[in-house]
Scaffold this active site. Structure first.
Site, mmCIF file in Angstrom:
data_model
loop_
_atom_site.group_PDB
_atom_site.id
_atom_site.type_symbol
_atom_site.label_atom_id
_atom_site.label_comp_id
_atom_site.label_asym_id
_atom_site.label_seq_id
_atom_site.Cartn_x
_atom_site.Cartn_y
_atom_site.Cartn_z
ATOM 1 N N ASP A 127 39.466 35.905 28.263
ATOM 2 C CA ASP A 127 38.342 34.999 28.526
ATOM 3 C C ASP A 127 38.037 34.208 27.252
ATOM 4 O O ASP A 127 37.684 34.795 26.232
ATOM 5 C CB ASP A 127 37.121 35.833 28.948
ATOM 6 C CG ASP A 127 35.954 34.975 29.402
ATOM 7 O OD1 ASP A 127 35.967 33.754 29.112
ATOM 8 O OD2 ASP A 127 35.042 35.519 30.045
ATOM 9 N N SER A 165 29.010 35.230 34.328
ATOM 10 C CA SER A 165 29.163 33.895 33.774
ATOM 11 C C SER A 165 27.796 33.206 33.620
ATOM 12 O O SER A 165 26.889 33.797 33.028
ATOM 13 C CB SER A 165 30.131 33.103 34.654
ATOM 14 O OG SER A 165 30.587 31.976 33.973
ATOM 15 N N HIS A 198 38.554 35.393 32.826
ATOM 16 C CA HIS A 198 37.179 35.131 33.260
ATOM 17 C C HIS A 198 37.100 35.265 34.782
ATOM 18 O O HIS A 198 37.990 34.806 35.489
ATOM 19 C CB HIS A 198 36.775 33.714 32.827
ATOM 20 C CG HIS A 198 35.306 33.466 32.918
ATOM 21 N ND1 HIS A 198 34.414 34.012 32.021
ATOM 22 C CD2 HIS A 198 34.561 32.755 33.796
ATOM 23 C CE1 HIS A 198 33.177 33.641 32.349
ATOM 24 N NE2 HIS A 198 33.243 32.876 33.420
#
Ligand code: NAG
Ligand code: NAG
Length: 334
Positions: A272, A171, A302
């Site tokens: 995601d 991320s 995610h």
């Protein structure tokens, strides 16, 4: 445009903990752009460093610069000391605004990496937005590389092979890893050599809204209002999301030509909302002449790999291991 009706299938335990994290996170991010750190601390369960090998991994913290709270946690697998091991420099996720190497989920995932790769894993505590904006996170990340290169002998065990170094992150941490990799290419180190980049569901964006962002509305953890909030907290006043830090392949991107950018592995999850940006990143790396592989997990959300109860979390670690082995053997055959 219709909303995605198919939901990812997740164990109820995973779903509940993600829902709780999302709710508390939303409550901590105030409309006026500040963060309720007290609330976030409540949410952020801490794991202390542990010098005693537990599950064959020990850990210790080292401070580089107390004035900006720059430190890292080193995870060392208990293996014979004559066995040379690669070094993974890891950047945690959290939208640039929260979490740390001591956060329970990140401590646990770094332990798993250290044990299963196996490798020395260095998890970096960088400064957070909005208190510290771009580029302090990249500065912190890069300064750790410099520090390791200059203090190798006193900081790292003898069998840590800094010439076999990998940058990794998920991320926001994968965004950070990318930008630190660019800086590393522009720098001459003594022994440190970045051999590969493990980019797990990187956090990139732009002014435009992608199809996935529009379809995967109501997703847990990542959604357009949440990512917009994080970018605003991270970027300098007056910038928009086409800033080179965000729209990494866009008009303001760093010039990659002439850089000996490390081979990259980009991980994408089918649920995601950031997946279109991630695929563009992968394609752009390829177009820029970088060797890159795309690793797709069609049923995953995610941050899936932080949940060890998901079989895909174990699969991912095996893929990272294969990637590292491949980079290493290619180098030896060149
Ligand atoms: C933002 O809101 C919080 C809580 O409502 C308040 O305590 C804080 O002073 C505000 N900060 C700014 C910069 O407006
Ligand atoms: C980001 O950059 C790409 C490539 O230049 C561009 O096509 C895209 O429109 C930009 N994203 C935006 C405006 O959101």
């Amino acid at each position: 445009m219709t909303n995605q009706r198919i939901k990812p299938s997740l164990p109820w335990k995973t779903r509940i903990s993600i829902a709780l994290i999302s709710t508390l996170n939303d409550a901590a991010c105030r409309p006026n752009g500040t963060i309720n750190r007290r609330l976030l601390r409540f949410l952020d369960l801490q794991a202390p460093p542990n010098p005693k090998p537990t599950n064959s991994v020990s850990s210790s913290d080292t401070t580089l610069d107390a004035t900006r709270n720059l430190w890292f946690r080193l995870f060392s697998p208990s293996l014979p000391s004559d066995l040379l091991l690669p070094v993974v420099i890891f950047f945690h996720g959290g939208g640039f605004i929260c979490l740390s190497p001591a956060s329970h989920a990140y401590d646990a995932v770094c332990r798993r990496f250290a044990r299963k790769l196996p490798a020395f894993v260095i998890s970096v505590n960088y400064r957070l937005a909005p208190e510290h904006i771009y580029p302090s996170q990249y500065d912190d990340g890069f300064d750790v590389l410099k520090f390791l290169d200059e203090n190798r002998a006193t900081i790292l065990p003898e069998n840590a092979d800094l010439s076999r170094c990998f940058l990794a992150g998920d991320s926001a941490g994968a965004n950070l890893a990318h930008h630190v990799a660019v800086r590393a290419c522009q720098t001459g180190f003594q022994t440190l050599k970045v051999m590969g980049l493990v980019s797990i569901q990187p956090f990139f964006g732009g002014e435009e809204r992608t199809e996935a962002e529009e379809q995967l509305v109501g997703s847990l953890l990542v959604s357009v209002p949440r990512t917009d909030w994080c970018w605003k907290a991270f970027l300098p006043e007056g910038s928009d999301r086409d800033h080179g830090a965000v729209n990494v392949s866009g008009p303001n991107a760093a010039d990659m030509s002439g850089l000996d950018f490390p081979e990259a592995m980009v991980v994408v999850g089918g649920f995601d909302p950031l997946k279109d940006w991630q695929k563009r990143y992968y394609e752009w790396l390829r177009k820029s002449g970088t060797k890159a592989t795309l690793s797709e997990y069609p049923h995953m959300i995610h941050a899936f790999y932080l949940f060890p109860e998901l079989p895909e979390a174990s699969q991912l670690i095996l893929q990272v291991k294969d990637f590292m082995t491949k980079c290493w053997s290619e180098l030896q055959h060149n």
